[in-house]
Design an enzyme around this catalytic site. Structure first.
Site, PDB file in Angstrom:
ATOM      1  N   ASP A  10      27.187 -14.158 -37.133  1.00 15.85           N
ATOM      2  CA  ASP A  10      26.058 -13.537 -37.832  1.00 15.85           C
ATOM      3  C   ASP A  10      26.564 -12.261 -38.493  1.00 15.85           C
ATOM      4  O   ASP A  10      27.378 -11.541 -37.928  1.00 15.85           O
ATOM      5  CB  ASP A  10      24.880 -13.269 -36.903  1.00 15.85           C
ATOM      6  CG  ASP A  10      25.219 -12.392 -35.706  1.00 15.85           C
ATOM      7  OD1 ASP A  10      24.988 -11.167 -35.788  1.00 15.85           O
ATOM      8  OD2 ASP A  10      25.708 -12.927 -34.690  1.00 15.85           O
ATOM      9  N   GLU A  97      15.647  -6.038 -30.485  1.00 14.18           N
ATOM     10  CA  GLU A  97      16.576  -5.320 -29.614  1.00 14.18           C
ATOM     11  C   GLU A  97      16.304  -3.825 -29.507  1.00 14.18           C
ATOM     12  O   GLU A  97      17.053  -3.102 -28.864  1.00 14.18           O
ATOM     13  CB  GLU A  97      18.016  -5.542 -30.063  1.00 14.18           C
ATOM     14  CG  GLU A  97      18.314  -5.077 -31.485  1.00 14.18           C
ATOM     15  CD  GLU A  97      19.784  -5.271 -31.856  1.00 14.18           C
ATOM     16  OE1 GLU A  97      20.600  -4.454 -31.381  1.00 14.18           O
ATOM     17  OE2 GLU A  97      20.096  -6.232 -32.583  1.00 14.18           O
TER      18      GLU A  97
END
Length: 208
Positions: A10, A97
């Site tokens: 990613d 996150e």
């Protein structure tokens, strides 16, 4: 746990210009950051997303959630940046996150609003990304989030990640944030899809 893993990465603008033809010889799938909050667009997304498809890599896009901003508004921004999906594209991922100073219930509400709107608009089930520590501290009390496939971040040399509370399986494992690949200058996140090429293809979005 599957005995077969597919390699992926990613990326975002932090990786700069990427030689996707070279990268395609080393991975089977890749996700590119598209957006963040309700106004930020990753400056490399458009170039990355087009080049990933041209190189023959199974591609997906992700959004970095700001828990202190309306989730539906963030979903709208992400969908505008993504544009019209194409057959074979992987389901979007929501990166959760950071709490942004919000309490657990507010984070859950924000994430679920984004996930619900993207699922309804694209007719596919998004993936939710988080670390075990963040999940256990902020998301474990929300059973509705376990309806979505999990992309777990855990940097370990173990054969499998430790799953968060209330979660029985995972789809993708981000096992390193300091990976090295030909075609990318500097470090890149390394991921493993927990399944076969057929299983990955079954996640992909059909033609509309």
């Amino acid at each position: 746990m599957s005995s077969t893993f597919l390699k992926g990465i990613d990326v975002s603008h932090f990786q700069g210009t990427i030689d996707w033809v070279t990268v395609a010889r080393q991975v089977q799938f890749a996700y590119a950051k598209a957006s963040e909050g309700n106004s930020v667009t990753d400056p490399c997304f458009s170039a990355n997303y087009a080049a990933m498809r041209a190189a023959g890599i199974a591609r997906g896009a992700y959004h970095f959630l700001h828990a202190d901003v309306d989730g539906a508004a963030q979903a709208g921004h992400f969908l505008d940046v993504l544009g019209e999906p194409q057959a074979g594209d992987l389901p979007p991922m929501l990166d959760v996150e950071t709490a942004c100073g919000m309490q657990c219930a507010a984070i859950d509400t924000c994430a679920l609003a984004w996930l619900a709107q993207v699922r309804k608009t694209l007719s596919c089930t998004p993936i939710i990304y988080s670390s075990g520590g963040f999940w256990n501290s902020n998301l474990a009390g929300c059973a509705a989030l376990t309806d979505f496939p999990l992309w777990i971040a855990e940097y370990t040399s173990a054969a499998a990640p430790v799953l968060p509370q209330g979660v029985s399986s995972y789809a993708i494992w981000q096992h390193s944030q300091t990976g090295k690949l030909d075609g990318i200058a500097g470090a890149v996140d390394l991921d493993l899809f927990n399944g076969s090429a057929q299983a990955l293809a079954q996640l992909a979005r059909p033609a509309r």
